[in-house]
Design a protein around this motif. Structure first.
Motif, PDB file in Angstrom:
ATOM      1  N   ILE A 128       0.601  -1.217   0.339  1.00  0.00           N
ATOM      2  CA  ILE A 128       0.113   0.048   0.007  1.00  0.00           C
ATOM      3  C   ILE A 128       1.131   1.290  -0.012  1.00  0.00           C
ATOM      4  CG2 ILE A 128      -1.757   0.931   1.445  1.00  0.00           C
ATOM      5  CD1 ILE A 128      -2.892  -0.924   0.157  1.00  0.00           C
ATOM      6  N   ARG A 129       2.133   1.210   0.700  1.00  0.00           N
ATOM      7  CA  ARG A 129       2.647   2.307   0.961  1.00  0.00           C
ATOM      8  C   ARG A 129       3.186   3.439  -0.841  1.00  0.00           C
ATOM      9  NH1 ARG A 129       4.976   0.720   7.146  1.00  0.00           N
ATOM     10  NH2 ARG A 129       3.171   1.966   8.042  1.00  0.00           N
ATOM     11  N   VAL A 130       4.138   2.003  -1.031  1.00  0.00           N
ATOM     12  CA  VAL A 130       5.040   1.846  -2.271  1.00  0.00           C
ATOM     13  C   VAL A 130       4.015   2.514  -3.158  1.00  0.00           C
ATOM     14  CG1 VAL A 130       7.148   0.619  -1.725  1.00  0.00           C
ATOM     15  CG2 VAL A 130       4.800  -0.629  -3.073  1.00  0.00           C
ATOM     16  N   THR A 187       0.219 -10.410  -4.000  1.00  0.00           N
ATOM     17  CA  THR A 187       0.319 -12.096  -3.656  1.00  0.00           C
ATOM     18  C   THR A 187       0.504 -11.832  -2.064  1.00  0.00           C
ATOM     19  OG1 THR A 187       2.888 -12.309  -3.642  1.00  0.00           O
ATOM     20  CG2 THR A 187       1.234 -12.421  -5.690  1.00  0.00           C
ATOM     21  N   LYS A 188       0.591 -11.508  -0.880  1.00  0.00           N
ATOM     22  CA  LYS A 188       0.213 -11.532   0.383  1.00  0.00           C
ATOM     23  C   LYS A 188      -1.125 -10.854   0.643  1.00  0.00           C
ATOM     24  CE  LYS A 188       5.457 -11.906   1.380  1.00  0.00           C
ATOM     25  NZ  LYS A 188       5.291 -13.306   1.905  1.00  0.00           N
ATOM     26  N   VAL A 189      -1.907 -11.651   1.533  1.00  0.00           N
ATOM     27  CA  VAL A 189      -2.872 -11.248   1.519  1.00  0.00           C
ATOM     28  C   VAL A 189      -3.143 -11.440   3.129  1.00  0.00           C
ATOM     29  CG1 VAL A 189      -5.815 -10.777   1.717  1.00  0.00           C
ATOM     30  CG2 VAL A 189      -3.759 -11.963  -0.467  1.00  0.00           C
ATOM     31  N   ALA A 208      -8.702  -6.481  -3.470  1.00  0.00           N
ATOM     32  CA  ALA A 208      -7.858  -5.632  -4.371  1.00  0.00           C
ATOM     33  C   ALA A 208      -6.530  -6.010  -4.296  1.00  0.00           C
ATOM     34  CB  ALA A 208      -7.709  -4.397  -3.346  1.00  0.00           C
ATOM     35  N   PHE A 209      -5.814  -7.004  -3.923  1.00  0.00           N
ATOM     36  CA  PHE A 209      -4.657  -7.589  -3.686  1.00  0.00           C
ATOM     37  C   PHE A 209      -5.387  -9.307  -4.509  1.00  0.00           C
ATOM     38  CE2 PHE A 209      -1.868  -6.702   0.422  1.00  0.00           C
ATOM     39  CZ  PHE A 209      -2.188  -5.225  -0.166  1.00  0.00           C
ATOM     40  N   ALA A 240      -3.364 -10.450 -10.302  1.00  0.00           N
ATOM     41  CA  ALA A 240      -3.494 -10.751 -11.430  1.00  0.00           C
ATOM     42  C   ALA A 240      -3.706 -12.629 -11.243  1.00  0.00           C
ATOM     43  CB  ALA A 240      -1.984 -10.990 -12.641  1.00  0.00           C
ATOM     44  N   SER A 241      -2.627 -13.830 -12.152  1.00  0.00           N
ATOM     45  CA  SER A 241      -3.112 -15.190 -12.158  1.00  0.00           C
ATOM     46  C   SER A 241      -2.047 -15.390 -11.077  1.00  0.00           C
ATOM     47  CB  SER A 241      -3.125 -15.558 -13.138  1.00  0.00           C
ATOM     48  OG  SER A 241      -2.150 -15.536 -13.545  1.00  0.00           O
TER      49      SER A 241
END
Length: 530
Positions: free
Chosen positions: A14-16, A35-37, A60-61, A66-67
């Protein structure tokens, strides 16, 4: 570095993405960044006060990744609040997050690579095994399920009710199925890539266990009445015998023995961790397995760990430094290991002993020439150390005084009266020694006695003090000033510690009591505080 930071909890991404418009375009185009939720019930307080999306980041993540395979962590625990009248409303929002999180898992079931679940709600594991597992998790490689808060809270015995509220987990993969389903897949077919399974305070249907092909298995903290039987545990290990590389059984060893069996071959098992409430639990289990390439062993006396924590607030002022707990002794277990299981011990490279106490000389011990010089409390510890010539790393957590004294006492390799007698120190081959949560006086005596060995005029001829590559120990924060004064600043006739004489590197960490878990040492690593 941001992607690999396990403690970021998605905040780095989120920050970057909010630095500027260019960074945002780059971040959104980098699917691996999302990819880390991390889903937490701590969001329930904000949800109750402000409303909005139930899981503001998860969807959103999932879209931005994507895949790519997903690594999901769920922390679904009760949230305390004041005033008291708001607790029921807050609890409703927590349940909303739980149900939404399970629905999210069901939606991305074909992309989940790792799943880490920490919860104190029994319905979480039920919902996952009812709504998620039947859909299949084709990419899932690692699954960790930890139920409950603090396994040490209000606990006195393995039959305490605090260990009797575990949720159940469907280890057969049949929950949520209709008998009319056209496709009836086994749990192995639903989770074809699962290799690492860790279950803490979760009860599986042991008799219907269908997991196979695991390389790492952890079962922990099960109530005595809900543990697998020895026959069931052997069946579980048999289905994974050709693949299992790491096995951890903490507080869940079968209570009753199984007579008439052959040791089960575990040809790939390199790491074994066992936690027991009584040493007889481990003594009944160990003959069931044959571990030809074992390299790492950890033994933990859970009962002493819990009792030590319970008395910690008062023992400094009102109790003796060393307390004998009836029935808490591991001398018979260690004696059995170095007497009848010498082959696995001889190849060990790493050993960790947590809160083991050696109150007695083991039954059946026969004094021999090399050991008739030992004091009684050192006998079992020294013989155990000498049975592991390949040992490179030794960790002692809440150590017995026999191990500390034994490491400092040279022994003779032959007749002490003959001219060819050679003295050596137990553990002379060790590269790393860690002493954690030791009694303060025991630790100071160990260090001072070892320092004395460096320039002792009475040391046996040709005895060489081994020099560790690394020595680590812990202190409670309040004891550091006293430690500095006793061991570095004042000379009380014994001389000061010259740590470099017996260790190339030294690190002292602060021992921390918060979030106590008797099965894992919690350390605040702040480098060398001295």
């Amino acid at each position: 570095m941001g992607v690999d930071n396990e403690n970021a909890g998605g905040k780095f991404s989120i920050r970057v993405s909010q630095v500027c418009s260019h960074w945002r375009r780059v971040a959104l185009a980098c699917s691996l960044l999302w990819t880390k939720v991390h889903i937490s019930s701590a969001h329930a307080r904000t949800l109750m006060q402000s409303g909005g999306e139930v899981l503001p980041w998860a969807s959103a993540f999932a879209e931005r990744s994507a895949s790519c395979p997903l690594d999901i962590k769920l922390v679904l625990k009760r949230v305390e609040t004041t005033p008291v009248e708001m607790r029921d409303i807050l609890l409703m929002h927590v349940h909303l997050i739980i149900s939404t999180a399970v629905e999210f898992l069901a939606c991305v079931h074909d992309r989940v690579r790792s799943l880490d679940v920490v919860t104190d709600f029994k319905e979480v594991t039920f919902l996952m095994s009812y709504k998620v597992v039947p859909r299949g998790l084709p990419l899932l490689e690692s699954w960790t399920i930890k139920f409950g808060n603090n396994p040490g809270t209000g606990f006195n015995s393995p039959g305490h009710s605090a260990f009797h509220i575990h949720p159940d987990f469907d280890a057969s993969g049949q929950r949520g199925r209709s008998p009319h389903d056209a496709e009836q897949r086994t749990i192995g077919e639903l989770l074809p890539r699962l290799r690492n399974l860790q279950m803490s305070q979760v009860v599986a249907n042991w008799g219907a266990w269908r997991f196979a092909g695991l390389t790492s298995l952890t079962i922990g903290h099960v109530h005595e009445s809900q543990r697998p039987t020895m026959r069931q545990l052997r069946a579980i290990l048999t289905t994974n015998s050709s693949s299992l590389e790491s096995l951890e059984l903490q507080g869940c060893l079968p209570v009753h023995p199984l007579i008439g069996f052959r040791p089960l071959q575990l040809p790939k098992l390199g790491t074994l961790r066992i936690g027991y409430f009584e040493q007889d639990e481990a003594l009944r289990f160990l003959p069931h397995i044959d571990v030809p390439i074992l390299k790492s062993l950890r033994l933990c006396d859970i009962s002493i760990a819990l009792r030590r924590h319970q008395r910690r607030p008062t023992y400094e002022a009102s109790q003796p430094s060393r307390v004998m707990y009836p029935g808490s002794d591991s001398s018979k277990l260690l004696h059995e290991l170095y007497t009848n299981r010498s082959s696995p011990l001889a190849q060990l490279e790493t050993l960790e002993l947590m809160h083991l106490r050696l109150y007695h000389v083991p039954h059946g011990y026969r004094p021999d020439r090399p050991y008739d010089q030992l004091q009684t409390h050192r006998v079992c510890a020294v013989r155990f150390l000498l049975s592991m010539p390949s040992l490179k790393s030794l960790t002692l957590i809440g150590p017995d005084i026999g191990f500390l004294d034994g490491l400092n006492g040279p022994v003779a390799s032959g007749n002490s009266e003959s001219s060819d007698c050679v003295y050596f120190f137990p553990g002379f081959q060790l590269a790393t020694l860690r002493i954690m949560d030791a009694e303060y006086d025991d630790l100071v005596d160990f260090l001072l006695n070892r320092a004395d060995q460096v320039h002792s005029p009475t040391a046996p001829v040709a005895v060489e003090l081994p020099v560790f590559d690394r020595l680590e120990f812990t202190l409670e924060a309040g004891m550091i000033p006293l430690f500095k004064m006793e061991c570095y600043e004042c000379d009380h006739g014994r001389g000061k510690i010259d740590i470099h004489a017996f260790a190339k590197q030294m690190a002292c960490s602060i021992y921390r009591e918060e979030d106590f878990n008797p099965f894992t040492p919690y350390l605040q690593r702040v480098g060398n505080v001295l």
